[in-house]
Design a protein around this motif. Structure first.
Motif, PDB file in Angstrom:
ATOM      1  N   LYS A 109       0.866  -1.191   0.000  1.00 27.86           N
ATOM      2  CA  LYS A 109       0.000   0.000   0.000  1.00 27.86           C
ATOM      3  C   LYS A 109       0.893   1.228   0.000  1.00 27.86           C
ATOM      4  N   GLU A 110       0.691   2.086  -1.004  1.00 27.34           N
ATOM      5  CA  GLU A 110       1.443   3.333  -1.086  1.00 27.34           C
ATOM      6  C   GLU A 110       0.465   4.494  -1.102  1.00 27.34           C
ATOM      7  N   THR A 111       0.699   5.471  -0.224  1.00 27.78           N
ATOM      8  CA  THR A 111      -0.192   6.615  -0.086  1.00 27.78           C
ATOM      9  C   THR A 111       0.577   7.894  -0.373  1.00 27.78           C
ATOM     10  N   ASP A 112       0.049   8.713  -1.273  1.00 27.90           N
ATOM     11  CA  ASP A 112       0.635  10.015  -1.591  1.00 27.90           C
ATOM     12  C   ASP A 112      -0.445  11.072  -1.489  1.00 27.90           C
ATOM     13  N   GLN A 113      -0.025  12.290  -1.155  1.00 29.56           N
ATOM     14  CA  GLN A 113      -0.967  13.400  -1.108  1.00 29.56           C
ATOM     15  C   GLN A 113      -0.760  14.253  -2.352  1.00 29.56           C
ATOM     16  N   SER A 114      -1.879  14.599  -3.008  1.00 28.89           N
ATOM     17  CA  SER A 114      -1.796  15.378  -4.235  1.00 28.89           C
ATOM     18  C   SER A 114      -3.009  16.286  -4.351  1.00 28.89           C
ATOM     19  N   ASP A 115      -2.777  17.580  -4.483  1.00 29.79           N
ATOM     20  CA  ASP A 115      -3.857  18.563  -4.662  1.00 29.79           C
ATOM     21  C   ASP A 115      -4.941  18.454  -3.595  1.00 29.79           C
ATOM     22  N   GLY A 116      -4.538  18.261  -2.357  1.00 31.67           N
ATOM     23  CA  GLY A 116      -5.492  18.221  -1.254  1.00 31.67           C
ATOM     24  C   GLY A 116      -6.208  16.903  -1.074  1.00 31.67           C
ATOM     25  N   SER A 117      -5.972  15.940  -1.963  1.00 31.56           N
ATOM     26  CA  SER A 117      -6.577  14.623  -1.785  1.00 31.56           C
ATOM     27  C   SER A 117      -5.453  13.590  -1.615  1.00 31.56           C
ATOM     28  N   TYR A 118      -5.843  12.386  -1.325  1.00 34.09           N
ATOM     29  CA  TYR A 118      -4.884  11.311  -1.104  1.00 34.09           C
ATOM     30  C   TYR A 118      -5.054  10.261  -2.194  1.00 34.09           C
ATOM     31  N   VAL A 119      -3.952   9.854  -2.767  1.00 38.25           N
ATOM     32  CA  VAL A 119      -3.954   8.808  -3.788  1.00 38.25           C
ATOM     33  C   VAL A 119      -3.347   7.561  -3.151  1.00 38.25           C
ATOM     34  N   VAL A 120      -4.105   6.480  -3.182  1.00 37.05           N
ATOM     35  CA  VAL A 120      -3.624   5.221  -2.625  1.00 37.05           C
ATOM     36  C   VAL A 120      -3.482   4.211  -3.751  1.00 37.05           C
ATOM     37  N   GLU A 121      -2.352   3.529  -3.774  1.00 36.40           N
ATOM     38  CA  GLU A 121      -2.118   2.449  -4.728  1.00 36.40           C
ATOM     39  C   GLU A 121      -1.913   1.160  -3.950  1.00 36.40           C
TER      40      GLU A 121
END
Length: 129
Positions: free
Chosen positions: A75-87
């Motif tokens: 599980k990889e979590t990144d923050q982008s443009d105020g939201s969170y992207v999880v892969e």
């Protein structure tokens, strides 16, 4: 990654930190032999010992050293443009005779569906490309 392999990744966007997903991911990594490993601030892995027949196949097929292969759900979590992207992704890791690990990627439609359901059930909006 091997040339021509299709990386099995499932993506979702979350408006807030995905705490329910984090809790579900951690709690699902609790079988005997499972190991939860924090790789970095953004990456967490559940490392699973495969059944003996799968381990033997991986060792023979991918010329592994006599060290147990591992199935990994990441599980990889990144923050982008105020939201969170999880892969969420998955692969097998086979230690080579050189001592270096080799990642083996494989597509499993059932596992993809299960991951999509988990992401949606914990508040994510699918973002698979």
């Amino acid at each position: 990654m091997e040339p021509g392999q299709d990386l099995p990744v499932r993506r979702a966007l979350f408006a807030e930190p995905p705490a329910p997903l984090d809790a579900a991911f951690r709690s699902s990594c609790d079988s005997p032999g499972d190991e939860l490993r924090q790789i970095s601030r953004a990456v967490v892995q559940c490392r699973i010992l495969p059944p003996p027949d799968v381990a033997a196949f991986l060792l023979l097929q991918y010329d592994g050293a006599l060290e147990a292969p591992t199935l990994v759900v990441q599980k990889e979590t990144d923050q982008s443009d105020g939201s969170y992207v999880v892969e969420l992704s998955y692969f097998a890791e086979v230690v080579q005779k050189s001592g270096n690990p080799r990642r083996i990627y494989f597509k499993q439609r059932d596992l993809d569906s299960l991951m999509d359901e988990l992401l949606a059930a914990t508040g994510g909006i699918a973002a698979n490309t």
